[in-house]
Design a protein around this motif. Structure first.
Motif, PDB file in Angstrom:
ATOM      1  N   SER A 111      -1.514 -19.923 -21.983  1.00  0.00           N
ATOM      2  CA  SER A 111      -2.664 -20.647 -22.530  1.00  0.00           C
ATOM      3  C   SER A 111      -2.872 -20.444 -24.069  1.00  0.00           C
ATOM      4  O   SER A 111      -2.781 -19.172 -24.258  1.00  0.00           O
TER       5      SER A 111
ATOM      6  N   CYS B  29      -4.969 -21.134 -18.262  1.00  0.00           N
ATOM      7  CA  CYS B  29      -5.226 -22.571 -17.974  1.00  0.00           C
ATOM      8  C   CYS B  29      -3.866 -23.120 -18.508  1.00  0.00           C
ATOM      9  O   CYS B  29      -3.450 -23.627 -19.795  1.00  0.00           O
TER      10      CYS B  29
ATOM     11  N   PRO C 105      -4.081 -27.669 -19.126  1.00  0.00           N
ATOM     12  CA  PRO C 105      -5.398 -28.187 -19.754  1.00  0.00           C
ATOM     13  C   PRO C 105      -5.376 -29.755 -19.624  1.00  0.00           C
ATOM     14  O   PRO C 105      -4.549 -30.385 -19.904  1.00  0.00           O
TER      15      PRO C 105
ATOM     16  N   THR D 265     -10.982 -27.990 -18.739  1.00  0.00           N
ATOM     17  CA  THR D 265     -10.896 -28.258 -17.245  1.00  0.00           C
ATOM     18  C   THR D 265      -9.172 -27.900 -17.236  1.00  0.00           C
ATOM     19  O   THR D 265      -8.502 -28.274 -18.024  1.00  0.00           O
ATOM     20  N   CYS D 266      -8.878 -27.163 -16.248  1.00  0.00           N
ATOM     21  CA  CYS D 266      -7.580 -26.864 -15.873  1.00  0.00           C
ATOM     22  C   CYS D 266      -7.248 -27.091 -14.379  1.00  0.00           C
ATOM     23  O   CYS D 266      -7.660 -26.657 -13.601  1.00  0.00           O
TER      24      CYS D 266
ATOM     25  N   SER E 154      -5.126 -24.417 -11.769  1.00  0.00           N
ATOM     26  CA  SER E 154      -5.973 -23.136 -11.194  1.00  0.00           C
ATOM     27  C   SER E 154      -7.339 -23.963 -10.744  1.00  0.00           C
ATOM     28  O   SER E 154      -8.273 -23.144 -10.246  1.00  0.00           O
TER      29      SER E 154
ATOM     30  N   SER F 295     -10.235 -25.173 -12.376  1.00  0.00           N
ATOM     31  CA  SER F 295     -11.437 -24.315 -12.801  1.00  0.00           C
ATOM     32  C   SER F 295     -11.755 -25.217 -14.129  1.00  0.00           C
ATOM     33  O   SER F 295     -11.024 -25.758 -14.992  1.00  0.00           O
TER      34      SER F 295
ATOM     35  N   HIS G 203      -8.842 -18.868 -27.217  1.00  0.00           N
ATOM     36  CA  HIS G 203      -8.169 -18.426 -25.990  1.00  0.00           C
ATOM     37  C   HIS G 203      -8.208 -17.073 -25.677  1.00  0.00           C
ATOM     38  O   HIS G 203      -7.830 -16.717 -24.590  1.00  0.00           O
TER      39      HIS G 203
ATOM     40  N   GLN H 235     -12.455 -15.609 -23.950  1.00  0.00           N
ATOM     41  CA  GLN H 235     -12.843 -16.481 -22.695  1.00  0.00           C
ATOM     42  C   GLN H 235     -14.256 -16.029 -22.302  1.00  0.00           C
ATOM     43  O   GLN H 235     -14.257 -14.678 -21.674  1.00  0.00           O
TER      44      GLN H 235
ATOM     45  N   ARG I 133     -15.947 -18.672 -16.359  1.00  0.00           N
ATOM     46  CA  ARG I 133     -15.193 -19.720 -15.707  1.00  0.00           C
ATOM     47  C   ARG I 133     -15.702 -20.201 -14.279  1.00  0.00           C
ATOM     48  O   ARG I 133     -16.391 -19.205 -13.750  1.00  0.00           O
TER      49      ARG I 133
END
Length: 674
Positions: free
Chosen positions: A323, A356, A359, A374-375, A378, A380, A392, A395, A398
């Motif tokens: 990601s 992610c 995305p 938003t992913c 996963s 999340s 990235h 993070q 989450r």
């Protein structure tokens, strides 16, 4: 069956020769599938009751200014008296839900008139909805209602598959991207009269406008680039910003292969390698600091296509996809190098906190200075530091969500994120630990969920629902060992525009949606007599453990019923005549196109052919449905455009040398229309 899911399925080689891939090539006039457009009656879209109903979300920024949301989403916030409402675009049901965010209760729904993608609210609080299946944007105005209902005002035609919306900073212009139509169109926000339409590379998605209103930035699901459209120039020039990652590799001797042969020819040393990028579905603008465009995406290592690979892409246990959030300076158009950096460790699958890899929505919280993404896969919501040069890598938090989170809005005044999870049909209010939500967080309820209603007479079957989840499941060892999902290579059921290193040599990702039924055998070399066998081969090459029989049936049910892109419609009589002439040529004995690809290019002959001039290399004949939107072409992606394919493969796949330039144009126009 669910309409317009956010991805697509399988592994790398599904059909055969000419079809697949995805390049940023633009077709001739009319190739976007643009509908013939009747002029919109002046003021037909204008608001009739200016002081009635819900008002678009606005709240104070840290500097005291009040600001409203101008970026589109599947979730749009508005206030109605003391209530905060969430308007939710339900693609599967063709409705707009109205939910009271404070009570998390559904107040009402209304018919969208098609498959709603994104929505955006204008300065006078009309709701503009992109109808993905209708090639239209539709305008609703608030009704005199205590529940937040809307009434339809007008519909305006767009290029095929409008998917994302935004409003310019001066509130005078509504911009819409059309995915399959590869276009950006601008409309007057007052009455929705068209201002201009710019042709873009393929598969545009999210769009935002620079703070000074002069440029539109557009994300692309494929192609490793962001488009920038000059809004104030008469020609509305389009330029591209490369979004490739780069990592240094130690020198290592590898064995390279000739283009079409399996024999070893020489040894060379590895060099530093770029990672291509895809999954560019969403964009956001940073508020603190100002002047930055934030682009969630995925960086891909497709492997060295000149050497033999044991699987698809990266070797030695390295993650093929990671990601990323690219950061672009609005003023200069430059990408911050750190935001495209690839850091070790790269071995193995997703990190424990989860990559992610799919995305789908993004928004900033200007109070906290955070980017939220938003992913799907996963399932999340991730909070990143929006001020970082490499978000990235920073993070912050989450949260787990219901399946398929595709819509997002931030209520920064109250400190909560509102997320629409399409697959589970659940709307979630996520506490960000501030303001009105602190009590919920302290009580151990950081996420409150409500299931929304469904009006459809034919709800999605259990197999289709399970198949869609499996198709988008990242980090699942049944599918792959490195975290890739089926949707990683087939976003929206299409392709990732990537040619991968495989055990058979370079192989391009084919498109799936609308191409599977009746096109056996599968894989470029025709090694899968049916989809079950082909999936087994694919999971093996991805080093996945495979699915049990019930799961496999569910996945097969989903991938064979994915909604295809919209069919192209000629824009004028001249284009229709050109396509008709091209059909005659395609089906003629002299051109020999239909002899392998079947009438209309839909049902191929199921036979392997030597299409390279190398007898040792034979490939299965693919379906040509939607081929106009899936360049580059051939098993190894060697042809960047349809014209190059037709001309340079002459005599190996059909015959075109006898055609006049006009007839060659006609043949290309017909193939694009399939």
């Amino acid at each position: 069956m669910a309409r317009w899911p956010q991805s697509a399925a399988l592994g790398i080689g599904v059909f055969a020769t000419i079809v697949a891939g995805a390049a940023c090539s633009a077709g001739p006039a009319g190739s976007r599938g643009t509908l013939a457009r009747a002029p919109t009656k002046v003021h037909a879209c204008a608001r009739t009751q200016p002081h009635v109903g819900a008002v678009g979300y606005a709240a104070a920024l840290p500097d005291g200014r009040r600001e409203r949301v101008r970026e589109g989403s599947q979730v749009v916030l508005a206030t109605l008296g003391p209530a905060l409402l969430a308007y939710v675009a339900d693609e599967d049901d063709g409705t707009i839900h109205v939910v009271d965010v404070q009570t998390m209760q559904e107040r009402t729904t209304f018919d969208a008139g098609g498959t709603p993608a994104q929505m955006v609210m204008t300065a006078d609080h009309r709701l503009v909805v992109a109808l993905r299946d209708k090639a239209q944007i539709k305008v609703f105005e608030p009704a005199d209602s205590a529940v937040g209902a809307m009434s339809e005002r007008c519909a305006v035609d767009t290029a095929a598959e409008p998917v994302a919306l935004t409003v310019s900073p001066d509130d005078r212009t509504v911009l819409v991207t059309s995915g399959w139509g590869h276009a950006l169109a601008a409309f007057d926000a007052r009455d929705l009269r068209r201002k201009f339409e710019a042709e873009l590379p393929r598969e545009p998605r999210g769009v935002v406008v620079s703070d000074d209103g002069t440029k539109a930035y557009v994300a692309h699901a494929v192609g490793s680039a962001m488009s920038v459209v000059e809004l104030e120039e008469p020609a509305h020039r389009v330029r591209s910003i490369a979004l490739k990652g780069r990592e240094e590799r130690p020198a290592k001797v590898r064995v390279r292969f000739a283009r079409d042969l399996g024999n070893k020819v020489k040894k060379v040393a590895d060099e530093p390698r770029e990672r291509t990028s895809c999954q560019g579905f969403a964009l956001a603008k940073s508020v603190t600091p100002e002047g930055r465009i934030l682009a969630p995406q995925v960086l891909v290592e497709s492997g060295d296509t000149t050497v033999q690979s044991s699987g698809y892409g990266a070797e030695n246990g390295r993650a093929a996809e990671i990601s990323d959030v690219a950061v672009v300076d609005q003023g200069t158009g430059n990408v911050l190098p750190a935001s495209l950096s690839v850091r070790p460790p790269l071995a193995g699958g997703p990190k424990e906190d989860g990559e992610c890899l799919l995305p789908r929505a993004a928004a900033v919280d200007p109070v906290r200075g955070s980017l939220f993404v938003t992913c799907v896969g996963s399932d999340s919501l991730i909070e990143y530091d929006a001020a970082s040069s490499a978000p990235h890598h920073v993070q912050l938090r989450r949260w787990p969500l219901a399946s398929g989170p595709t819509g997002l809005a931030i209520d920064w005044a109250a400190g909560r994120a509102i997320v629409w999870s399409q697959f589970d049909r659940v709307l979630s209010a996520v506490s960000l630990g501030r303001g009105l939500e602190q009590e919920l967080a302290a009580a151990g309820q950081p996420v409150i969920r409500v299931s929304l209603s469904r009006r459809s007479a034919q709800p999605e079957t259990a197999d289709l629902a399970a198949g869609r989840r499996l198709f988008h499941m990242s980090g699942d060892s049944r599918i792959s060992s490195d975290g890739r999902a089926c949707a990683s290579c087939h976003p929206d059921g299409r392709d990732d525009a990537i040619t991968w290193a495989t055990p058979d040599g370079p192989r391009q990702t084919p498109m799936l949606a609308g191409r599977l039924t009746g096109t056996a055998p599968y894989a470029w070399n025709g090694s899968g007599k049916d989809l079950t066998e082909h999936l087994s081969h694919t999971f093996g090459r991805l080093r996945g453990n495979g699915l049990d029989a019930r799961e496999l049936d569910a996945l097969l049910a989903y991938i064979t019923q994915m909604t295809p892109p919209p069919s192209a419609v000629a824009a004028d009589a001249a284009q229709r005549a050109r396509v008709a002439r091209g059909s005659q040529i395609f089906h003629s004995a002299e051109a020999e196109c239909a002899s392998c690809h079947g009438a209309g290019g839909v049902l191929p002959d199921g036979v392997k052919h030597d299409a390279t001039g190398q007898p040792a290399m034979e490939f299965d004949t693919p379906s040509l449905r939607f081929v106009g939107g899936s360049a580059p072409y051939f098993h190894d992606g060697r042809y960047a455009s349809l014209r190059a394919l037709l001309v340079e493969s002459d005599g190996k796949m059909g015959k075109v040398s006898h055609l006049s330039p006009a007839d060659l144009d006609a043949l290309e126009a017909y193939v694009r229309s399939l």
